[in-house]
Design a protein around this motif. Structure first.
Motif, PDB file in Angstrom:
ATOM      1  N   UNK A   1       4.486   6.615  -3.638  1.00 42.47           N
ATOM      2  CA  UNK A   1       4.947   7.112  -4.937  1.00 42.47           C
ATOM      3  C   UNK A   1       4.044   8.244  -5.427  1.00 42.47           C
ATOM      4  N   UNK A   2       2.735   8.099  -5.219  1.00 46.99           N
ATOM      5  CA  UNK A   2       1.801   9.149  -5.630  1.00 46.99           C
ATOM      6  C   UNK A   2       2.046  10.433  -4.838  1.00 46.99           C
ATOM      7  N   UNK A   3       2.275  10.314  -3.541  1.00 45.88           N
ATOM      8  CA  UNK A   3       2.560  11.484  -2.716  1.00 45.88           C
ATOM      9  C   UNK A   3       3.850  12.160  -3.146  1.00 45.88           C
ATOM     10  N   UNK A   4       4.896  11.368  -3.404  1.00 45.03           N
ATOM     11  CA  UNK A   4       6.163  11.942  -3.858  1.00 45.03           C
ATOM     12  C   UNK A   4       5.990  12.649  -5.201  1.00 45.03           C
ATOM     13  N   UNK A   5       5.181  12.063  -6.098  1.00 45.23           N
ATOM     14  CA  UNK A   5       4.934  12.683  -7.396  1.00 45.23           C
ATOM     15  C   UNK A   5       4.272  14.053  -7.243  1.00 45.23           C
ATOM     16  N   UNK A   6       3.276  14.136  -6.367  1.00 45.65           N
ATOM     17  CA  UNK A   6       2.576  15.400  -6.149  1.00 45.65           C
ATOM     18  C   UNK A   6       3.525  16.446  -5.556  1.00 45.65           C
ATOM     19  N   UNK A   7       4.356  16.039  -4.604  1.00 45.15           N
ATOM     20  CA  UNK A   7       5.266  16.986  -3.960  1.00 45.15           C
ATOM     21  C   UNK A   7       6.341  17.485  -4.919  1.00 45.15           C
TER      22      UNK A   7
ATOM     23  N   UNK B   1       0.840  -1.201   0.000  1.00 47.80           N
ATOM     24  CA  UNK B   1       0.000   0.000   0.000  1.00 47.80           C
ATOM     25  C   UNK B   1       0.874   1.250   0.000  1.00 47.80           C
ATOM     26  N   UNK B   2       1.922   1.246   0.796  1.00 43.40           N
ATOM     27  CA  UNK B   2       2.792   2.412   0.870  1.00 43.40           C
ATOM     28  C   UNK B   2       3.540   2.663  -0.427  1.00 43.40           C
ATOM     29  N   UNK B   3       3.867   1.600  -1.161  1.00 42.79           N
ATOM     30  CA  UNK B   3       4.543   1.795  -2.444  1.00 42.79           C
ATOM     31  C   UNK B   3       3.648   2.595  -3.390  1.00 42.79           C
ATOM     32  N   UNK B   4       2.363   2.239  -3.448  1.00 41.67           N
ATOM     33  CA  UNK B   4       1.450   2.947  -4.338  1.00 41.67           C
ATOM     34  C   UNK B   4       1.188   4.375  -3.906  1.00 41.67           C
ATOM     35  N   UNK B   5       0.740   4.541  -2.675  1.00 41.41           N
ATOM     36  CA  UNK B   5       0.383   5.875  -2.213  1.00 41.41           C
ATOM     37  C   UNK B   5       1.619   6.719  -1.892  1.00 41.41           C
TER      38      UNK B   5
END
Length: 291
Positions: free
Chosen positions: A93-99, A87-91
């Motif tokens: 990576x998404x959080x890092x992309x947004x930041x 779960x952390x890999x998906x969310x």
């Protein structure tokens, strides 16, 4: 004569090239200090655990590690840790992309919030999560009419482990995204690739080693987690009891050999899984380098 001397000195210069001075001392000294430091802080305590567990007879050791309660606790710990890491890999990576890729009001605040699980005591995190996801809590009250119960269930263990493991993925992927060349994405778009194709063929291969590293760190952190889990898990034997809690119970009964035996089992299983992940990571790096 001068020309002969200069010609004769050239092979010597090639044999003994001049070295640039290093910031650190020589290889032997630094390697010795690193091995000593690693042995003092890591290998020596692990060796003590194995020696203490050796106080049990093989029959007693096998009976303890194959007990249904032990197997159930190991299944909860490692199973929930794997699910939380995925779960952390998906969310993450998404959080890092947004930041990294977007500029918006409150971005720095969100960036700081990611590190809160690092600074927050695990017991405080467990109490907060239990209050939120309890049946009479703000989030648990909304989920209860839908038939979803989080607190004091296996799902609550996953939620707690996801909470404490998210920063590891974000902080591992974020610098790789910052250094990723956007020109490759623009070139893919110029050649007619869709956004999904660009993500799958350009971005994800470059992020694969960082994602595997973040997965490994999140998984390793979750396996040994104790404080944030015991408050939300309910600690029901055979259902939501984690292996670290079972070790603490053995210590409370002054069964030190049994506690260290359970610790040895966790160490061996975790080492095998982490070794497999590291081998997969090395393979992905070689494959990426070959491409």
């Amino acid at each position: 004569m001068t020309g002969q001397a200069s010609l004769s000195s050239r092979p010597l210069a090639r044999l003994w090239p001049r070295r640039r001075p290093s910031v650190l001392p020589g290889f032997g000294l630094t390697l010795g200090f690193a091995v000593f430091y690693l042995g003092l802080l890591v290998l020596l305590p692990l060796a003590a655990v194995f020696l203490r567990a050796a106080g049990l007879t093989p029959e007693a050791f096998w009976a303890l590690v194959t007990h249904p309660r032990t197997i159930a606790a190991l299944r909860v710990s490692f199973g929930a840790s794997l699910v939380a890491a995925f779960i952390n890999v998906g969310f993450g990576a998404l959080t890092a992309w947004v930041l990294v890729r977007y500029r918006f009001p409150g971005r720095r605040l969100l960036d700081a919030v990611v590190d809160l699980p690092f600074a927050l005591p695990t017991a405080v995190a467990g109490i907060a999560l239990s209050s939120l996801y309890a049946v009479n809590g703000p989030l648990g009250g909304l989920l209860a009419p839908l038939g979803i119960k989080v607190a004091y269930t296996w799902l609550g263990v996953v939620v707690a482990l996801t909470f404490i493991g998210l920063p590891f993925v974000v902080r591992t992927v974020q610098p790789v995204l910052e250094d990723l060349d956007k020109g490759q994405e623009e070139a893919a778009a110029t050649l007619g690739a869709s956004r999904w194709q660009t993500l799958r063929r350009v971005v994800l291969p470059a992020l694969a080693p960082a994602l595997l590293t973040g997965f490994t760190l999140a998984f390793a952190r979750a396996v040994g987690e104790y404080g944030s889990v015991i408050f939300i898990a309910g600690n029901l034997p055979y259902r939501t009891e984690i292996a670290p809690l079972l070790i603490v119970i053995q210590l409370g009964e002054y069964n030190y050999a049994g506690a260290t035996a359970l610790a040895v089992v966790m160490l061996v299983i975790a080492f095998v899984l982490l070794l497999a992940i590291n081998l997969l990571q090395a393979w992905s790096r070689r494959r990426l380098g070959g491409v």
